[in-house]
Design a protein around this motif. Structure first.
Motif, PDB file in Angstrom:
ATOM      1  N   THR A  41     -22.083  10.045 -27.268  1.00  0.00           N
ATOM      2  CA  THR A  41     -21.883  11.017 -26.187  1.00  0.00           C
ATOM      3  C   THR A  41     -22.696  12.284 -26.401  1.00  0.00           C
ATOM      4  OG1 THR A  41     -19.916  11.882 -27.332  1.00  0.00           O
ATOM      5  CG2 THR A  41     -19.563  10.153 -25.694  1.00  0.00           C
ATOM      6  N   ASP A  42     -23.475  12.324 -27.495  1.00  0.00           N
ATOM      7  CA  ASP A  42     -24.352  13.482 -27.732  1.00  0.00           C
ATOM      8  C   ASP A  42     -25.799  13.056 -27.424  1.00  0.00           C
ATOM      9  OD1 ASP A  42     -25.027  11.873 -29.848  1.00  0.00           O
ATOM     10  OD2 ASP A  42     -24.544  13.307 -31.423  1.00  0.00           O
ATOM     11  N   ARG A  43     -26.783  13.636 -28.091  1.00  0.00           N
ATOM     12  CA  ARG A  43     -28.191  13.365 -27.793  1.00  0.00           C
ATOM     13  C   ARG A  43     -28.762  12.208 -28.620  1.00  0.00           C
ATOM     14  NH1 ARG A  43     -31.781  16.595 -29.153  1.00  0.00           N
ATOM     15  NH2 ARG A  43     -33.259  15.933 -27.549  1.00  0.00           N
ATOM     16  N   THR A  44     -27.907  11.436 -29.247  1.00  0.00           N
ATOM     17  CA  THR A  44     -28.386  10.318 -30.075  1.00  0.00           C
ATOM     18  C   THR A  44     -29.315   9.388 -29.297  1.00  0.00           C
ATOM     19  OG1 THR A  44     -26.486  10.344 -31.578  1.00  0.00           O
ATOM     20  CG2 THR A  44     -27.646   8.258 -31.332  1.00  0.00           C
ATOM     21  N   GLY A  45     -28.894   8.990 -28.108  1.00  0.00           N
ATOM     22  CA  GLY A  45     -29.703   8.072 -27.299  1.00  0.00           C
ATOM     23  C   GLY A  45     -31.047   8.654 -26.927  1.00  0.00           C
TER      24      GLY A  45
END
Length: 341
Positions: A41-45
């Motif tokens: 749900t953070d900027r990992t993707g």
């Protein structure tokens, strides 16, 4: 074809995944880096996509709904095209010089008369706040710098096991043995280094400090209080390993050294489950501990006798509050010595 596929399971890893990926990029185009965004749900993707855009021949971003560490490893393995397969968690990293030695050795072993099933190397506990880092080595148990079989494996010390951090498998072997880790479950790395073993015929130990295993991040799955809160998942993994050993008993017991190793591994996992249930201190937890040992007895009485009446099994089943206190103190000594949790 790539030489080595590396799966990097990521869940909300934006704060530390770059260090991991950068350490892996040193392998160049010999390596395929599969960054698995497990429903973050953070900027990992976004970070995974960024690396794929910059290094399209090396990095592949995989996006999936959240399924846990096991699901992320499964996704990486399903898409792996390398001859060999490695898992590197997103908060860990690898040492460049050892990495180059690993790749060089895999190159040398590829295409020869002997097919290598598993490579083992050392890993280093990078524990937060400690200047001296414990290195997990295998030079007393395994022949160095040559291909060997189970027959040549020596005695592993207590607390010394081949973990996910120390192993590289032949990709085809993992796929052929049908390895599929359970989803939404922590501690499945124990299943990962357990179930493929009956299919492993050839091994190679390279005595280099390759993998850097970070311990100390708040909320990390190996933190003791976190493990106690997730004790049902630890028990689930324990029982998966038990069932596998019982189901594959006829095959496993043909190879004495492998049998001893796998029973000892199950023993340490059962001891960890037991001590965490004792540490929890509730009546419910003590009932679960009793049920765990009764389940072993029900499924294989000889295995139960081997585990229950060994030194560690006895120490986990001392009667009364006083006995449980002695068990905990013994555990604390082991924890200080082996540097886990």
């Amino acid at each position: 074809m790539k030489l080595l596929s590396i799966a990097v399971p990521c869940y909300n890893s934006e704060a530390y995944m770059r260090k991991c990926i950068e350490s892996l990029l040193v392998g160049g185009e010999d390596v395929e880096i599969l960054v698995v965004d497990d429903g973050s749900t953070d900027r990992t993707g976004e970070i995974a996509d960024e690396y794929e855009a910059i290094y399209p021949n090396i990095v592949k971003a995989i996006h999936q709904t959240n399924g846990g560490h096991g699901a992320a490893v499964n996704a990486g393995l399903a898409q792996a095209k390398g001859l060999y397969f490695k898992v590197v968690d997103s908060d860990d990293w690898v040492k460049e010089s050892a990495y180059q030695e690993i790749l060089l050795t895999l190159h040398e072993l590829t295409g020869g008369d002997t097919v290598l099933d598993m490579m083992i190397s050392n890993f280093v506990y990078e524990k937060e706040g400690e200047k001296r880092h414990k290195v997990m080595r295998y030079h007393h148990a395994l022949p160095k710098d040559r291909v060997f079989t189970w027959e040549e494996v020596k005695h592993f010390r207590k607390g010394q096991y081949i973990l996910m951090h120390s192993v590289i498998f032949r990709t085809k072997l993992l796929k052929e043995c049908g390895l599929k880790l359970p989803e939404h479950t922590f501690y499945v790395d124990n299943v990962y280094v357990f179930e493929p073993l009956p299919y492993v015929k050839t091994m190679y130990y390279l005595d280099v400090n390759f993998y850097r295993y970070y311990i100390g991040r708040e909320g990390q799955s190996v933190n003791e209080q976190v493990m106690i809160s997730r004790i049902d998942q630890q028990i689930r993994v324990n029982e998966i390993m038990l069932d596998y050993l019982v189901e594959k008993k006829a095959e496993i017991y043909k190879q004495r050294k492998m049998r001893i190793y796998m029973i000892n591994y199950l023993e340490i996992i059962t001891v960890i489950s037991s001590i965490l249930l004792i540490r929890s201190g509730t009546e419910e937890s003590l009932a679960k501990k009793k049920a765990l040992w009764e389940n072993i007895k029900k499924k294989d009485i000889l295995l139960y006798i081997r585990l229950r009446y060994g030194i560690m099994g006895n120490s986990m089943n001392l009667p009364g509050k006083g006995g449980r206190k002695i068990s905990v103190e013994g555990y604390k000594i082991c924890r200080r010595f082996f540097k886990f949790n």
